[in-house]
Scaffold this active site. Structure first.
Site: not given
Lengths: 235, 753
Positions: B46, B88, B91-92, B94, B265, B311
Site C-alpha cells: 500500500h 487525487k 482507495s479504501h 479493504h 497528511d 484519523q
C-alpha cells in the site's frame, strides 16, 4: 445596513450565505465568530447551515450554549432580524427562539434534493417580496428536518399565520408525497410571534443565481433588506 | 534482540523473509521491534508500491499544465487566472469490506487531507464504487454502509459530493471497491509541499489525539481478504468529520500566515510515513519525541504511537519563529497543535520516548528502500474462452422484443439512475455545483471567473477483464468524452489501479496490460497522470475482482455559460452521431446488453481508436465555443439507444423524445450489421448530439475538419423514443414517461429484489 453571518466551528454554509448577500445582492456583510458577544454593528443575522459543533448529540443542542447565542437573544429582543437556515433553524429551535423540535427525516436518510414550497404568509420581513400562495423551487439538504410540535402549538402556528413555507407538489398541494422528511403539516419554515425570527430547512442561498438552476431564494434576502430599509413589517 | 530472529514477527507484520534480510543488511544490524513495525508499514504494498512501481514509471506524467506530478500528496494542474487545481483519487477497499460505514468515511477523510496538504481548499468529492449483485444480502449491507458513511462524513465537511459511479458485478461481491476522488482549488502562490526543509525547523502534530486505532491498517490493505478478515475490524480507523472540518480550516489558516514549511497528511502508516516521507523529500532527518504527541489512551508505547492510524491528524514542519502563531490558530479551532521534534541534518528518523531512543532509521531506507518486484506475467486462461465469442452464439432478438430489452437495460442497476445514492449526499453546498450528479460529468463554477471545473470517474471493469489493454484505454477515452460532452477540454487524470494479487501471474499480466493501455491513451489524448493510488490484493476466497483501473479526469470549461448538457432542448432539433457506431457482433463484447439480455460476459472489446477520440474532443470543444449544439451525450453502457433515452429523460419539457433511424450510420446491405448491436452495442468513440437544423452545416464542417464521421440519425420530438429501420419501418416506439420510470426505479427495485 449590515448583515452578520454567524460562524460556528462546524458551519459549512456560512460562505454561501455571505456570497449571496455580499457578492450577489451587494449589501454589507461580515462573518461573526461564535465567540463574539457584540452584535451592535448588525441589523440582521444569518445562522447558516452546517454541523455547528459536530451535532453528534442533537443538531444545534450545543450551539445554543455558545457565547454568541447570549447576544442573539438580546438581538431578537431588540426587534432585529434573525434567519436560521437548516442547521440554523435547528439551533433556533434548541434555543427556544422558535417552538417545536426536529426529528430525523422519516426516510431515515440524509436528503439532498429540490423541493417545491408554497409561500403561506407574505406579510413577514422575510417573504414580503413573494406573491401569496406562490410556489417556489428551493433545495433541501438535511438529515433532521422532520418538524415536530405539540398539536396545540401546530394549531396556534396555523391560526396565527406563522407557518411561512410548506412543502407542496408542483401544483401547490401539500401532499404526503411532496413532504420530503415527514414534517408535521408539511412545514418547511416558521416565524416567531413577534415576526423577526425565521427558521427554515430549505436553502434560499443555494438558489439565488440563475446559473444554479433557480433564483427563487433571492427574494428572502431582498425581503429582509426591504423591510430593514422601510421599517415595514418590523415590530 | 535475539528473540526477533527467533520468533520472526515480520511475517505477521506482512514482510517477507527476504525483505527482513534486506532491512538487516542495509541497517547493518537487527532492527528492534518498533523499527521492524515501522519498516513493515512503510514497506507494505500500500505504501511502497513494490509490485507496481516499475509499471507506473511508464505512464506519462508531464504536460504544460502540470504544476506537480506524482510523488507529492496530490497532483496539481494549472487552470489559468493564477489558479490551480489539486486532485487525487484513493482507495479504501479493504476497510470498507469489513466495516463499510467507517471504511468509506475515513476514505474520504484521508483523500481530503491529501488535497489540503497541497495548500488547496478541498471543494469537491466523487466516489467510484463497485459492489456485488444488488440482490445479494451482503451487497445490501455493504452498499448501505458505504453510502451512509460517505454521506455522514462528506456532508459534515461541507464538501459537495458531485459525482462518481456505482457498478454492480459478481466479482466484487466479497471485495467491494470504494475509491474517492477529491479536488481542491488554490492560488499558485498557496502551493505547499510535503518536505521537511530547514534544519532546526519544528515538527508539529495538528488535529486529533493519537490512539490505538488503525494500527497496521496499511498492512491489512496489502493482503487478500479471507474468512479471518472480519477479525481485522480492529484495524479499521474511526472517523470524526467535525474534527476534520476544524482541521481543514485550521491548516488553511496556518498555511496562509506563512508558518508552514512543509505539510503532510498522517494517513496510512501515520506518524511513521509522514515523518519519513517529508524528511526523505527534503533530504533531511527528524528527531521526534513521541512523549509529546497528544494521546487519547494511556500507556501507548513507541510502536503503537508510530503505527497508529488515528484519523484527522496532520504533520507540519513549521518555521521556528512561527510556532506560537500555529499554536494560537490551533487553540482558536480547539485543536491540538503540539511541538514534537525538529528537523536535523542526520538523514535519520530518530524516535525518542520521553528522551529515550526507541528507533533510529535512515529515512531514505524507510521511505525509498523497499524492494521492487517484477513478477511473472502470464496471459490468463479464461481469455481463450471469452475471446471465442462470435455473433452466432447470441440469438438476434425480434424487433418486438426491443422495447422490453431497452426497458430492462434502463432498469439495470448499472445504467439506472443513481439518485437513491446521490440524494443522500450534499452535492450543492458551497453553491458551485452547476451540473451535479446523475447527468454525466460534474461541472462546478469557479467564483470570480467565467471558468468551470469538470470532473468524472470512469472504468468498466467487465471490459478490462475481457481485454485489459483495451479496457484501460477505454476508461481513459470514456472519461475524456464524458468531460468533452460538456464542452470542456480534458486536462489530466488521476488513477486508482484496483487489481487482485500481483503474485498471481495472470493478475500481474492484467495489471501490466492495463497500465500499457492507459499509458497509450493518456499520451494520445495529452492527459497526463498526475498521481493516484494502487490497490492490489483485492481478492476474496481466492477470487480476484474484475481488474478495475479507475480514471478520475479533470477538465476545464473556459466559459461555463457555454457548457453543453445531455438533455434535448427543442423539438425539431436534428439528432446526429459523431464518431463510430460499429453495429457488428464484436461491439457486443462485454456489453451491458450481452450480460442483461443474454447472461453472457464474453467477447474481445476493441481497442479504442485514439485518433478518433481526439478528433471528437476537438469537435465538441469547438462546437461549445461556437454555441452550435443543443445537447451532447456520450455512448457508454447500453450503447446508442440508451444514450438517446438518457437525452430524452433529461430533456426539456416538450423535447423529451426522439425519432431515429440508423440508416445514415451505413447499415443498409451490410452482412456484419445486426440490429441489436446497432442499438445496444458499445463503443467509446461516439457521442450523440442535437442541434438546430440551421446549425447542421456548421457542425458537419467542424466534424470534417477533424476527420470525425458525422451522421444525422433523427429529430428531437415531444415525448416518445421511436426507432425506424433502414427501410423506414417503425419498429419501436416507447413513451418517454415509461422510459423514465424504468430508469428512475431500477436501482431501488434491484436492491429490494
Amino acid at each position: 445596513m449590515k448583515f452578520g453571518v454567524v460562524v460556528f466551528p462546524g458551519s459549512n454554509c456560512d460562505s454561501d450565505a455571505y456570497h449571496v448577500i455580499k457578492d450577489v445582492i451587494g449589501v454589507d456583510c461580515e462573518y461573526v465568530w461564535h465567540e463574539t458577544r457584540d452584535l451592535s454593528d448588525f441589523q440582521a443575522l444569518v445562522l447558516p447551515g452546517g454541523f455547528s459543533y459536530g451535532d453528534y448529540l442533537r443538531c444545534g443542542a450545543l450551539a445554543r450554549f455558545s457565547p454568541v447565542m447570549d447576544s442573539v437573544y438580546r438581538f431578537v429582543d431588540e426587534g432585529k432580524l434573525v434567519i436560521g437556515i437548516c442547521n440554523g433553524f435547528q439551533i433556533l429551535l434548541e434555543a427556544g427562539l422558535l417552538p417545536g423540535a426536529m426529528l430525523s427525516n422519516n426516510v431515515l436518510e440524509f436528503r439532498c434534493q429540490w423541493v417545491n414550497l408554497r409561500v403561506e404568509n407574505t406579510k413577514t420581513p422575510f417573504t414580503c417580496l413573494y406573491e401569496p400562495g406562490e410556489v417556489i423551487r428551493v433545495p433541501i439538504a438535511h438529515h433532521e428536518g422532520n418538524y415536530y410540535a405539540e398539536p396545540e402549538v401546530l394549531e396556534e402556528l396555523e391560526r396565527t399565520g406563522r407557518v411561512v413555507l410548506r412543502y407542496v407538489d408542483a401544483s401547490g398541494n401539500p401532499t404526503a408525497e411532496a413532504n420530503p422528511n415527514g414534517a408535521a403539516h408539511n412545514i418547511a419554515g416558521i416565524i416567531n410571534e413577534k415576526g423577526n425570527v425565521f427558521g427554515l430547512m430549505p436553502h434560499p442561498e443555494r438558489c439565488s443565481e440563475s446559473i444554479l438552476g433557480s433564483r427563487d431564494g433571492r427574494r428572502v434576502f431582498l425581503s429582509m433588506i426591504k423591510s430593514l430599509e422601510t421599517g415595514a413589517l418590523l415590530s | 534482540m535475539a528473540e526477533i530472529s527467533q520468533t520472526a514477527p515480520w511475517r505477521e507484520m506482512g514482510l517477507k523473509d527476504s525483505e527482513y534480510e534486506l532491512i538487516k543488511e542495509r541497517l547493518g544490524r537487527e532492527p528492534n521491534y518498533t523499527e521492524l513495525g515501522m519498516f513493515a508499514v512503510l514497506w507494505s504494498e500500500h505504501c511502497a508500491y513494490k509490485h507496481s512501481k516499475p509499471l507506473l514509471k511508464t505512464l506519462p506524467t508531464k504536460g504544460p499544465a502540470v504544476l506537480v506530478g506524482p510523488g507529492e500528496n496530490a497532483g496539481v494542474v494549472d487552470i489559468g487566472d493564477n489558479l490551480a487545481c489539486a486532485f487525487k483519487i484513493e482507495s479504501h477497499n479493504h476497510p470498507s469490506a469489513v466495516e463499510p460505514y467507517q471504511g468509506a468515511a475515513t476514505g474520504i477523510g484521508g483523500i481530503v487531507r491529501d488535497i489540503l496538504a497541497m495548500g488547496a481548499r478541498p471543494v469537491l468529492l466523487l466516489d467510484s464504487l463497485r459492489f456485488g449483485p444488488p440482490e445479494d444480502p451482503k451487497t445490501k449491507f455493504l452498499f448501505g454502509g458505504v453510502v451512509s458513511g460517505i454521506a455522514g462524513y462528506g456532508n459534515c465537511l461541507g464538501i459537495p459530493t458531485v459525482g462518481g459511479e456505482v457498478f454492480f458485478a459478481k466479482p466484487y461481491a466479497g471485495n467491494p471497491l470504494v475509491n474517492v476522488l477529491c479536488g481542491g482549488i488554490m492560488k499558485h502562490e498557496d502551493l505547499h509541499k510535503g518536505g521537511a526543509y530547514g534544519v532546526g525547523n519544528v515538527v508539529m502534530v495538528v488535529g486529533h489525539s493519537t490512539g490505538r486505532d488503525g494500527i497496521h491498517g496499511c498492512t491489512f490493505a496489502s493482503d487478500v481478504l479471507d474468512d479471518d478478515s472480519e477479525s481485522k475490524r480492529i484495524n479499521v480507523q474511526v472517523g470524526d468529520p467535525f474534527m476534520e472540518k476544524l482541521l481543514i480550516e485550521a491548516c488553511l489558516e496556518m498555511m496562509a500566515c506563512g508558518a508552514v514549511v512543509g505539510i503532510q497528511d498522517m494517513g496510512a502508516a501515520g506518524l511513521t510515513s509522514s515523518c519519513a516521507e517529508t524528511a526523505a523529500r527534503a533530504g533531511t532527518g527528524l528527531v521526534i519525541d513521541i512523549g509529546k504527541v497528544p494521546m487519547r489512551e494511556e500507556g501507548m508505547n513507541a510502536y503503537e504511537v508510530m503505527l497508529s492510524e488515528s484519523q484527522e491528524r496532520m504533520l507540519l514542519i513549521v518555521s521556528a519563529d512561527k510556532v506560537d502563531e500555529v499554536k494560537r490558530i490551533g487553540a482558536k479551532w480547539g485543536l491540538h497543535a503540539a511541538e514534537i521534534g525538529r528537523v536535523t541534518d542526520s538523514g535519520n528518523l530518530e524516535v525518542l520516548h520521553n528522551g529515550v531512543l526507541e528507533a533510529s532509521i535512515p529515512v531514505s531506507l524507510l521511505a525509498m528502500g523497499a524492494p521492487e518486484y517484477t513478477p511473472e506475467a502470464r496471459e490468463p486462461e479464461y481469455l481463450r474462452k471469452t475471446r471465442e465469442f462470435s455473433g452466432e452464439s447470441v440469438r438476434a432478438p425480434e424487433f418486438s422484443e426491443m422495447k422490453g430489452i431497452l426497458l430492462k437495460l434502463l432498469a439495470s442497476p448499472n445504467i439506472a439512475s443513481k439518485e437513491p445514492v446521490f440524494r443522500q449526499y450534499d452535492y450543492m453546498v458551497r453553491t458551485d455545483t452547476v451540473e451535479g450528479p446523475g447527468r454525466g460529468a460534474a461541472v462546478l463554477r469557479i467564483k470570480g471567473t467565467k471558468k468551470g471545473l469538470v470532473f468524472t470517474t470512469d472504468c468498466n471493469g467487465r471490459l478490462v477483464y475481457l481485454n485489459p489493454k483495451a479496457g484501460a484505454a477505454w476508461a481513459v477515452t470514456e472519461a475524456a468524452l464524458n468531460v468533452a460532452v460538456t464542452g470542456a477540454k480534458p486536462l489530466a487524470i488521476t488513477n486508482c489501479l484496483n487489481f487482485g494479487s500481483p503474485e498471481n501471474p495472470e493478475v500481474y499480466w492484467q495489471l501490466k496490460e492495463a497500465v500499457q493501455g492507459m499509458a497509450e491513451a493518456c499520451k494520445a489524448l495529452e492527459t497526463p497522470v498526475t498521481g493516484g493510488n494502487v490497490s492490489l490484493y483485492n481478492e476474496s476466497d481466492g477470487e480476484a475482482i474484475y481488474p478495475t483501473p479507475i480514471v478520475g479526469m479533470l477538465g476545464l470549461c473556459e466559459d461555463i455559460e457555454k457548457r453543453i448538457t445531455p438533455g434535448f432542448k427543442n423539438a425539431g432539433d436534428l439528432v446526429a452521431v459523431l464518431g463510430k457506431v460499429w453495429g457488428d457482433a464484436r461491439s457486443l463484447s462485454g456489453s451491458e446488453y450481452l450480460e442483461v439480455a443474454h447472461g453472457m460476459v464474453a467477447g474481445d472489446p476493441r481497442e479504442p481508436a485514439l485518433d478518433l477520440a481526439r478528433g471528437i474532443i476537438e469537435v465538441l470543444t469547438e462546437c461549445a465555443r461556437e454555441g452550435v449544439l443543443s445537447s451532447a451525450q456520450d455512448l457508454s453502457e447500453g450503447g446508442l439507444l440508451v444514450a438517446l433515452a438518457e437525452s430524452c429523460i433529461h430533456g426539456e419539457e416538450g423535447a423529451r423524445g426522439c425519432a431515429m433511424s440508423p440508416k445514415a450510420l451505413g447499415c443498409g446491405g451490410r452482412e456484419d450489421i445486426r440490429a441489436d448491436a446497432m442499438l445496444f452495442g458499445e463503443t467509446n468513440t461516439a457521442v450523440v448530439v442535437s442541434f438546430a437544423a440551421s446549425n447542421e452545416e456548421q457542425v458537419a464542417h467542424i466534424c470534417r475538419q477533424n476527420n470525425v464521421p458525422f451522421a444525422v440519425i433523427g429529430r428531437v420530438q415531444e415525448s416518445a423514443l421511436a426507432v425506424d429501420t433502414c427501410g423506414g419501418l417503425r419498429v419501436l416506439e416507447v413513451p418517454t414517461d415509461e422510459i423514465a420510470h424504468a430508469y428512475s426505479h431500477g436501482l431501488e427495485d434491484s436492491l429490494r429484489g
